[in-house]
Design a protein around this motif. Structure first.
Motif, PDB file in Angstrom:
ATOM      1  N   ARG A 142       0.733  -1.275   0.222  1.00  0.00           N
ATOM      2  CA  ARG A 142      -0.059   0.057  -0.102  1.00  0.00           C
ATOM      3  C   ARG A 142       0.792   1.113  -0.195  1.00  0.00           C
ATOM      4  O   ARG A 142       1.210   2.451  -0.361  1.00  0.00           O
ATOM      5  CB  ARG A 142      -0.853  -0.247   1.329  1.00  0.00           C
ATOM      6  N   GLU A 179       0.814   4.317  -2.856  1.00  0.00           N
ATOM      7  CA  GLU A 179       0.816   5.684  -2.500  1.00  0.00           C
ATOM      8  C   GLU A 179       1.809   6.163  -2.917  1.00  0.00           C
ATOM      9  O   GLU A 179       1.995   7.380  -3.552  1.00  0.00           O
ATOM     10  CB  GLU A 179       0.527   5.372  -0.877  1.00  0.00           C
ATOM     11  N   ASP A 180       3.111   5.753  -2.829  1.00  0.00           N
ATOM     12  CA  ASP A 180       3.953   6.883  -2.831  1.00  0.00           C
ATOM     13  C   ASP A 180       4.374   7.066  -4.406  1.00  0.00           C
ATOM     14  O   ASP A 180       4.776   7.960  -5.101  1.00  0.00           O
ATOM     15  CB  ASP A 180       5.326   5.981  -2.332  1.00  0.00           C
ATOM     16  N   ALA A 196       1.279   9.277  -5.518  1.00  0.00           N
ATOM     17  CA  ALA A 196       1.886  11.154  -5.216  1.00  0.00           C
ATOM     18  C   ALA A 196       2.527  12.042  -6.121  1.00  0.00           C
ATOM     19  O   ALA A 196       2.627  13.133  -6.291  1.00  0.00           O
ATOM     20  CB  ALA A 196       2.756  10.909  -3.949  1.00  0.00           C
TER      21      ALA A 196
END
Length: 332
Positions: free
Chosen positions: A214, A218-219, A222
């Protein structure tokens, strides 16, 4: 003039293995024809049966499985087969010095895409087996780490029918000529870019993933303002063959990770029929693979239909995922 698959195998593989692989691609050519005819031959849709995985079988799943069984059984070097669609192994002839190979396959990967005309494929793996005297092959013979594979690859049935495989000395590509029926070499020594800006995952399951996966996604999401400093694209075809083929050709990372909805299962995809052959193709093309515990090819199989978490593709991304998992295992 392009090199034919038959010529390539005559030079690169011993005769028994070459004969087995030629029999297998003959089957794939026949499957390719059926895939293209589809609804014209009334072979679309699902059956009322389920396979050993508990998945509803498509008509083409069963037909493809039967074609592979019949064609590959003709190869004198083949002792036994195993398929994702069958409960147990399929012995062909006793293991001897001549019949010394085992074949595993997913006859039609990406079955959910059959009826909507999206790319699907066949995945295969060849393992060696030995015998001091002639004997029947057993399931235990198949339970070898992926490092033992002597050949592995896949065929993607897309706009072109393409074979991507390795004999342990690089990854090569052949394309089926629909006019002549010959497989012609269209790329050799494929190299997956180490870095990428692309990932393939079913993002709808994000809430169910382990924290390292996860956090990785998410990185990526971004973008250039995040810690990765670059924008990523997400691609997801829901056919492992199609997603992995794209990554093999232009880079990226494919993830089908552990899922909290089935906490006692290590993953969804099958080690023997999907993860191991794809991991070998990727590693031979300069990529990497990881199953949440170590390199996929080092995993010790415990069952014919064992499931694993799959992360493979561009080496730098797989390494990042591996480090994130290892960090999560460290005591606080």
């Amino acid at each position: 003039m392009a090199v034919t698959l038959q010529t390539y195998l005559a030079d690169a593989a011993e005769p028994g293995l070459a004969g087995l692989l030629n029999a297998m691609v003959d089957a794939c050519a026949a499957i390719s024809t059926l895939v293209r005819r589809g609804a014209v031959d009334e072979i679309m849709g699902a059956l009322e049966s389920e396979n050993v995985q508990g998945e509803v079988q498509k008509k083409l799943d069963v037909i493809s499985n039967d074609i592979l069984l019949e064609s590959c059984a003709k190869a004198p070097a083949l002792a036994a087969m195993a398929s994702e669609e069958m409960d147990s192994i399929h012995p062909v002839r006793p293991v001897t010095a001549e019949a010394r190979y085992l074949l595993l396959f997913d006859p039609l990967d990406g079955s959910s895409n059959i009826d909507v005309n999206v790319s699907i494929g066949t995945i295969f793996s060849v393992l060696p087996v030995t015998a001091d005297a002639a004997r029947e092959a057993t399931e235990a013979d198949f339970l070898q780490p992926g490092r033992n594979q002597v050949a592995a690859g896949y065929v993607v049935y897309g706009p072109q029918t393409t074979l991507v495989f390795t004999l342990g000395d690089g990854t090569t590509v052949f394309t089926l000529d629909p006019v002549t029926g010959e497989w012609l070499q269209t790329a050799e020594k494929v190299q997956v870019p180490a870095e990428t800006k692309e990932f393939a995952i079913n993002a709808s399951n994000m809430r169910h993933w382990a924290p390292p996966v996860r956090a990785y996604i998410e990185d990526c999401l971004a973008g250039e303002t995040g810690c990765r400093g670059k924008n990523f694209n997400m691609r997801w075809i829901a056919s492992m063959v199609a997603d992995v083929h794209r990554i093999a050709m232009r880079g990226g990372v494919f993830l089908y990770p552990w899922d909290a909805r089935e906490p006692d299962r290590a993953g969804k995809l099958r080690l023997m029929y999907e993860a191991n052959p794809m991991a070998m193709v990727m590693e031979q093309a300069g990529g990497a693979s990881y199953d949440g515990f170590g390199p996929t090819l080092d995993a010790k199989p415990t069952g014919l239909h064992q499931r694993v978490s799959v992360m493979l593709g561009s080496a730098a991304e797989v390494e990042r995922l591996q480090k994130a998992h290892e960090a999560a295992l460290q005591p606080a």
